[in-house]
Design a protein around this motif. Structure first.
Motif, PDB file in Angstrom:
ATOM      1  N   PRO A  30       0.823  -1.219   0.000  1.00 25.95           N
ATOM      2  CA  PRO A  30       0.000   0.000   0.000  1.00 25.95           C
ATOM      3  C   PRO A  30       0.855   1.266   0.000  1.00 25.95           C
ATOM      4  CG  PRO A  30       0.005  -1.020   2.173  1.00 25.95           C
ATOM      5  CD  PRO A  30       0.676  -1.987   1.251  1.00 25.95           C
ATOM      6  N   ARG A  31       0.298   2.302  -0.588  1.00 24.64           N
ATOM      7  CA  ARG A  31       0.947   3.622  -0.592  1.00 24.64           C
ATOM      8  C   ARG A  31       0.332   4.431   0.545  1.00 24.64           C
ATOM      9  NH1 ARG A  31       3.463   5.608  -4.615  1.00 24.64           N
ATOM     10  NH2 ARG A  31       2.389   7.599  -4.550  1.00 24.64           N
ATOM     11  N   ARG A  32       1.064   4.569   1.623  1.00 21.22           N
ATOM     12  CA  ARG A  32       0.563   5.252   2.809  1.00 21.22           C
ATOM     13  C   ARG A  32       0.856   6.746   2.699  1.00 21.22           C
ATOM     14  NH1 ARG A  32      -2.361   1.128   5.320  1.00 21.22           N
ATOM     15  NH2 ARG A  32      -1.022  -0.672   5.704  1.00 21.22           N
ATOM     16  N   THR A  86      -0.406  11.270  14.633  1.00 23.50           N
ATOM     17  CA  THR A  86      -0.111   9.859  14.409  1.00 23.50           C
ATOM     18  C   THR A  86      -0.815   9.411  13.136  1.00 23.50           C
ATOM     19  OG1 THR A  86      -0.003   9.499  16.803  1.00 23.50           O
ATOM     20  CG2 THR A  86      -0.182   7.547  15.412  1.00 23.50           C
ATOM     21  N   PRO A  87      -0.093   9.237  12.031  1.00 21.27           N
ATOM     22  CA  PRO A  87      -0.753   8.929  10.755  1.00 21.27           C
ATOM     23  C   PRO A  87      -1.241   7.494  10.635  1.00 21.27           C
ATOM     24  CG  PRO A  87       1.617   9.023  10.442  1.00 21.27           C
ATOM     25  CD  PRO A  87       1.363   9.462  11.849  1.00 21.27           C
ATOM     26  N   GLY A  88      -0.808   6.606  11.534  1.00 21.30           N
ATOM     27  CA  GLY A  88      -1.234   5.219  11.444  1.00 21.30           C
ATOM     28  C   GLY A  88      -0.241   4.319  10.738  1.00 21.30           C
ATOM     29  N   PHE A  89       0.939   4.829  10.419  1.00 21.71           N
ATOM     30  CA  PHE A  89       2.016   4.046   9.814  1.00 21.71           C
ATOM     31  C   PHE A  89       3.336   4.692  10.201  1.00 21.71           C
ATOM     32  CE2 PHE A  89       0.341   7.116   6.723  1.00 21.71           C
ATOM     33  CZ  PHE A  89       1.463   7.860   6.415  1.00 21.71           C
ATOM     34  N   ASP A  90       4.412   3.927  10.098  1.00 21.42           N
ATOM     35  CA  ASP A  90       5.747   4.479  10.350  1.00 21.42           C
ATOM     36  C   ASP A  90       6.189   5.253   9.114  1.00 21.42           C
ATOM     37  OD1 ASP A  90       5.826   3.335  12.855  1.00 21.42           O
ATOM     38  OD2 ASP A  90       6.927   1.556  12.194  1.00 21.42           O
ATOM     39  N   LEU A 193       6.065   4.934   1.262  1.00 16.39           N
ATOM     40  CA  LEU A 193       5.779   4.465  -0.087  1.00 16.39           C
ATOM     41  C   LEU A 193       6.606   3.223  -0.410  1.00 16.39           C
ATOM     42  CD1 LEU A 193       5.860   7.894  -1.947  1.00 16.39           C
ATOM     43  CD2 LEU A 193       3.902   6.769  -0.869  1.00 16.39           C
ATOM     44  N   PRO A 194       6.059   2.323  -1.212  1.00 17.13           N
ATOM     45  CA  PRO A 194       6.847   1.160  -1.638  1.00 17.13           C
ATOM     46  C   PRO A 194       7.967   1.582  -2.576  1.00 17.13           C
ATOM     47  CG  PRO A 194       4.766   1.237  -2.827  1.00 17.13           C
ATOM     48  CD  PRO A 194       4.704   2.320  -1.782  1.00 17.13           C
ATOM     49  N   ARG A 195       9.047   0.819  -2.549  1.00 18.52           N
ATOM     50  CA  ARG A 195      10.157   1.085  -3.462  1.00 18.52           C
ATOM     51  C   ARG A 195       9.927   0.280  -4.737  1.00 18.52           C
ATOM     52  NH1 ARG A 195      15.481   0.908   0.566  1.00 18.52           N
ATOM     53  NH2 ARG A 195      14.818   2.628   1.920  1.00 18.52           N
ATOM     54  N   LEU A 307      -0.336  12.119  -4.454  1.00 14.42           N
ATOM     55  CA  LEU A 307      -1.500  11.373  -4.893  1.00 14.42           C
ATOM     56  C   LEU A 307      -1.068   9.952  -5.243  1.00 14.42           C
ATOM     57  CD1 LEU A 307      -3.290  14.008  -7.162  1.00 14.42           C
ATOM     58  CD2 LEU A 307      -3.491  13.663  -4.696  1.00 14.42           C
ATOM     59  N   ARG A 308      -2.028   9.035  -5.248  1.00 16.12           N
ATOM     60  CA  ARG A 308      -1.712   7.627  -5.467  1.00 16.12           C
ATOM     61  C   ARG A 308      -1.737   7.234  -6.943  1.00 16.12           C
ATOM     62  NH1 ARG A 308      -4.709   8.193  -0.839  1.00 16.12           N
ATOM     63  NH2 ARG A 308      -3.696   7.416   1.058  1.00 16.12           N
ATOM     64  N   ASN A 309      -2.473   7.981  -7.757  1.00 16.30           N
ATOM     65  CA  ASN A 309      -2.599   7.629  -9.166  1.00 16.30           C
ATOM     66  C   ASN A 309      -3.337   8.758  -9.883  1.00 16.30           C
ATOM     67  OD1 ASN A 309      -5.444   7.203  -8.578  1.00 16.30           O
ATOM     68  ND2 ASN A 309      -4.832   5.196  -7.787  1.00 16.30           N
ATOM     69  N   LEU A 310      -3.529   8.587 -11.181  1.00 15.43           N
ATOM     70  CA  LEU A 310      -4.208   9.610 -11.972  1.00 15.43           C
ATOM     71  C   LEU A 310      -5.709   9.639 -11.721  1.00 15.43           C
ATOM     72  CD1 LEU A 310      -2.209   9.343 -15.302  1.00 15.43           C
ATOM     73  CD2 LEU A 310      -2.332  11.344 -13.791  1.00 15.43           C
ATOM     74  N   ARG A 311      -6.276   8.583 -11.158  1.00 19.08           N
ATOM     75  CA  ARG A 311      -7.695   8.638 -10.800  1.00 19.08           C
ATOM     76  C   ARG A 311      -7.917   9.725  -9.743  1.00 19.08           C
ATOM     77  NH1 ARG A 311      -6.993   3.109 -10.620  1.00 19.08           N
ATOM     78  NH2 ARG A 311      -7.183   3.104  -8.347  1.00 19.08           N
ATOM     79  N   GLU A 312      -7.008   9.803  -8.771  1.00 14.26           N
ATOM     80  CA  GLU A 312      -7.125  10.872  -7.777  1.00 14.26           C
ATOM     81  C   GLU A 312      -6.900  12.231  -8.427  1.00 14.26           C
ATOM     82  OE1 GLU A 312      -6.030   8.680  -3.550  1.00 14.26           O
ATOM     83  OE2 GLU A 312      -4.626  10.148  -4.381  1.00 14.26           O
ATOM     84  N   ALA A 313      -5.943  12.317  -9.338  1.00 15.19           N
ATOM     85  CA  ALA A 313      -5.695  13.596 -10.015  1.00 15.19           C
ATOM     86  C   ALA A 313      -6.930  14.061 -10.764  1.00 15.19           C
ATOM     87  CB  ALA A 313      -4.512  13.463 -10.969  1.00 15.19           C
TER      88      ALA A 313
END
Length: 411
Positions: A30-32, A86-90, A193-195, A307-313
């Motif tokens: 996931p992209r946090r 606290t965003p819920g992830f490291d 973010l994932p590498r 943003l996570r992808n172009l759908r969000e854009a």
């Protein structure tokens, strides 16, 4: 056909050894991304006010709590400290944004610190020393701060430990006889973010063509302008892109504000934007929050997020809000681009074709007439998501509210 394949596989199984099934493909990482902002009287009241008060929803200095010597001058100091977030992830990265005014000899400094799940707290790291003008201090990031649990790379705080939550501190500085700076809002985007070297192209869905009316400016027509502010040309993609979005909202500076620009300079408001976003330590105009801070002085709201992808854009485009996006690509990786490759470039997403390809204003074009481009959806996402993490400037006015975030936390 499927039945034939199954029959053949069954026959083969009668004469061949059993081969273990291939393991299932791993689920996508996931992209946090989380954006948190403080922009109202109630928001500011939830923080720690030291020498500042909330006046009409804004932070202003009331009684200084300290003095500071900086750039051979003495300043009164007051500060506001945010609640812990606290965003819920490291998180691995954080980029702050702010909306402030700095009349006379006043300025602000934005800092961050983090805390591990075990309770270890980092030092405060400086994310920017900022003023809207450059008469009294030099607007600057602060290099060489990698001391304990994190470090700063120009405008980005990068962690070296498992940071579970974070906190901002805003210092308000006022020179002798100067009015107080004013802080209308402050926030930060944190992410993990994932590498990855590439991404699966997001599905465009069945949507009609949409294109926003955004003026077209070329950074290249400013080649050689003002070496002390980056030298124009290839160096000015960020202030040129920011200016295009401000132009959509009729929020560009007026002639009196850029009267220092010589006659004959095309789009002199871009020269003004470059001067107003220049980072003295970075020696360039590409500091992301310096660009949104400049834009915020001219319109309702501006901040940096991912943003996570172009759908969000597309949700922003449909809300009437163009996006300044950070991309990088190698030779042959973005067909139709006016430059062959780049380690980092800012352009404006202004729309989408019916097929889902991306319509942009690319300031790297040699002239304003060539700025409008269309890029293949998959190529654009590969140049944007794995490289900058999908980074964008969100700049808007009152007439264009943010799209409802629904399940998203990144705006």
């Amino acid at each position: 056909m499927l039945r034939s394949l199954l029959a053949g596989a069954l026959a083969a199984a009668l004469v061949a050894p059993v081969v273990p099934a291939a393991p299932a493909a791993a689920a996508p990482v996931p992209r946090r991304i989380d954006y948190t902002g403080w922009t109202s009287a109630a928001d500011f009241a939830a923080g720690d006010l030291q020498g500042v008060v909330v006046n009409r929803g804004r932070l202003v200095m009331e009684t200084p709590v300290a003095t500071r010597r900086y750039a051979r001058q003495q300043y009164d100091v007051a500060q506001w400290v945010s609640p812990w977030r606290t965003p819920g992830f490291d998180l691995t990265e954080l980029i702050a944004s702010w909306d402030a005014r700095t009349p006379g000899n006043s300025w602000i400094e934005v800092q961050v610190r983090g805390r591990t799940g075990g309770g270890r707290t980092s030092s405060w790291d400086v994310l920017g020393r900022w003023a809207s003008g450059d008469r009294f201090i030099r607007r600057t990031s602060v290099p060489a701060q990698g001391d304990d649990l994190a470090g700063v790379n120009v405008d980005t705080w990068r962690t070296t430990a498992r940071i579970a939550d974070w906190q901002l501190r805003v210092l308000l500085m006022r020179g002798q006889g100067a009015p107080s700076p004013r802080v209308d809002g402050v926030g930060a985007m944190s992410s993990r973010l994932p590498r990855v070297s590439g991404v699966a192209t997001s599905a465009p869905g069945s949507r009609p063509r949409v294109v926003l009316s955004v003026p077209r400016y070329s950074q290249m027509v400013h080649r050689g302008h003002y070496p002390r502010w980056g030298g124009g040309g290839r160096a000015w993609c960020s202030p040129t892109a920011t200016s295009m979005v401000l132009g959509r909202y009729d929020a560009l500076p007026r002639a009196g504000e850029y009267g220092w620009v010589p006659d004959g300079h095309a789009a002199p408001w871009v020269d003004h934007a470059a001067r107003s976003t220049y980072d003295a330590a970075y020696r360039g105009t590409g500091n992301w929050p310096f660009n949104t801070a400049y834009a915020a002085t001219r319109t309702e709201d501006a901040f940096v997020t991912r943003l996570r992808n172009l759908r969000e854009a597309r949700r922003f485009i449909e809300a009437g809000i163009p996006l300044v996006a950070s991309v990088s690509f190698g030779r042959g990786e973005l067909d139709g681009a006016p430059i062959s490759s780049t380690n980092g470039h800012l352009l404006v997403i202004v729309g989408f074709t019916a097929a889902g390809d991306v319509i942009v204003n690319d300031p790297a074009a040699r002239s304003a007439a060539r700025v409008r481009r269309t890029y293949a959806r998959g190529q654009f996402e590969d140049a944007w998501i794995p490289t900058s993490g999908g980074l964008v400037y969100v700049i808007r006015d009152l007439a264009h509210p943010l799209p409802h975030p629904a399940r998203h936390t990144n705006w």
